[in-house]
Every structure is written in structure tokens, then in C-alpha cells.
Design a protein around this motif. Structure first.
Motif, PDB file in Angstrom:
ATOM      1  N   HIS A   4       0.838  -1.202   0.000  1.00 54.68           N
ATOM      2  CA  HIS A   4       0.000   0.000   0.000  1.00 54.68           C
ATOM      3  C   HIS A   4       0.871   1.250   0.000  1.00 54.68           C
ATOM      4  O   HIS A   4       0.679   2.170  -0.798  1.00 54.68           O
ATOM      5  N   GLU A  77      -8.014   6.546  -3.401  1.00 55.93           N
ATOM      6  CA  GLU A  77      -8.091   5.645  -2.254  1.00 55.93           C
ATOM      7  C   GLU A  77      -7.625   4.284  -2.739  1.00 55.93           C
ATOM      8  O   GLU A  77      -8.184   3.730  -3.697  1.00 55.93           O
ATOM      9  N   ARG A  79      -7.400   0.500  -2.467  1.00 58.52           N
ATOM     10  CA  ARG A  79      -8.168  -0.581  -1.861  1.00 58.52           C
ATOM     11  C   ARG A  79      -7.239  -1.763  -1.576  1.00 58.52           C
ATOM     12  O   ARG A  79      -6.552  -2.256  -2.472  1.00 58.52           O
ATOM     13  N   SER A  80      -7.242  -2.202  -0.332  1.00 56.77           N
ATOM     14  CA  SER A  80      -6.430  -3.331   0.084  1.00 56.77           C
ATOM     15  C   SER A  80      -7.220  -4.619  -0.099  1.00 56.77           C
ATOM     16  O   SER A  80      -8.454  -4.605  -0.041  1.00 56.77           O
ATOM     17  N   ASP A  83      -9.891  -5.129   2.487  1.00 50.86           N
ATOM     18  CA  ASP A  83     -11.014  -4.186   2.589  1.00 50.86           C
ATOM     19  C   ASP A  83     -12.318  -4.909   2.282  1.00 50.86           C
ATOM     20  O   ASP A  83     -12.382  -5.759   1.400  1.00 50.86           O
ATOM     21  N   ARG A  84     -13.376  -4.504   3.028  1.00 46.76           N
ATOM     22  CA  ARG A  84     -14.696  -5.052   2.741  1.00 46.76           C
ATOM     23  C   ARG A  84     -15.216  -4.398   1.456  1.00 46.76           C
ATOM     24  O   ARG A  84     -14.924  -3.253   1.167  1.00 46.76           O
ATOM     25  N   THR A  85     -16.028  -5.120   0.713  1.00 42.47           N
ATOM     26  CA  THR A  85     -16.595  -4.562  -0.521  1.00 42.47           C
ATOM     27  C   THR A  85     -17.858  -3.802  -0.242  1.00 42.47           C
ATOM     28  O   THR A  85     -18.480  -3.909   0.751  1.00 42.47           O
TER      29      THR A  85
END
Length: 85
Positions: A4, A77, A79-80, A83-85
């Protein structure tokens, strides 16, 4: 984590170099989760990984302390995978 941070560094470098190549500078690049008030009552603050603000949106061309009002001109941003979708 590391991936990241590495991607954010690459994106920040590209955006900063682009902004600096334009004379006069069109605005400011902000990194490090700058906070933006995007709504009030209820208060909603978002902190993107990277943001760009045009100079005409900055009072006296200076980034003020604290959260900034409104939505930035550009938001990134990352997104990892977790991360929640």
C-alpha cells in the motif's frame, strides 16, 4: 502495509510531478489521509490516501489546519485485499 505504501508513493510522485509541470501551479497535492468534511448533520468526514485541491478552493492558496470543507477535485483511495466490498 508495504505494498500500500509503495503504491501510494508511486501515485503521489506521479501526481506531484504532473502538478509541478503546470505553470502556474493549479493546486496542492495532499497525502497522509487528509480529512474532508463532506456533509454536516450528521457529520461525515472522509480521509483519502491522496487528494488534489485546486488553488481557487484554498483560502489564500494555503491549506488550512484541521479538516477541509467539501469534496476534493481528485481523490485516490487504494483498496487493500482485506477491505470489505
Amino acid at each position: 502495509g508495504g505494498p500500500h505504501a509503495s503504491l501510494l508513493a508511486e501515485l503521489t510522485t506521479a501526481v506531484v510531478l504532473h502538478v509541478r509541470s503546470i505553470h502556474p501551479s493549479p493546486g496542492r497535492v495532499l497525502v497522509g489521509d487528509p480529512g474532508f468534511w463532506i456533509a454536516r448533520d450528521p457529520d461525515t468526514v472522509r480521509a483519502p490516501d491522496l487528494a488534489f485541491l485546486a488553488h481557487d478552493r484554498l483560502p489564500e492558496g494555503v491549506v488550512p489546519p484541521g479538516f477541509l470543507e467539501g469534496v476534493p477535485d481528485l481523490v485516490v483511495e487504494i483498496r487493500s485485499p482485506s477491505d470489505r466490498t
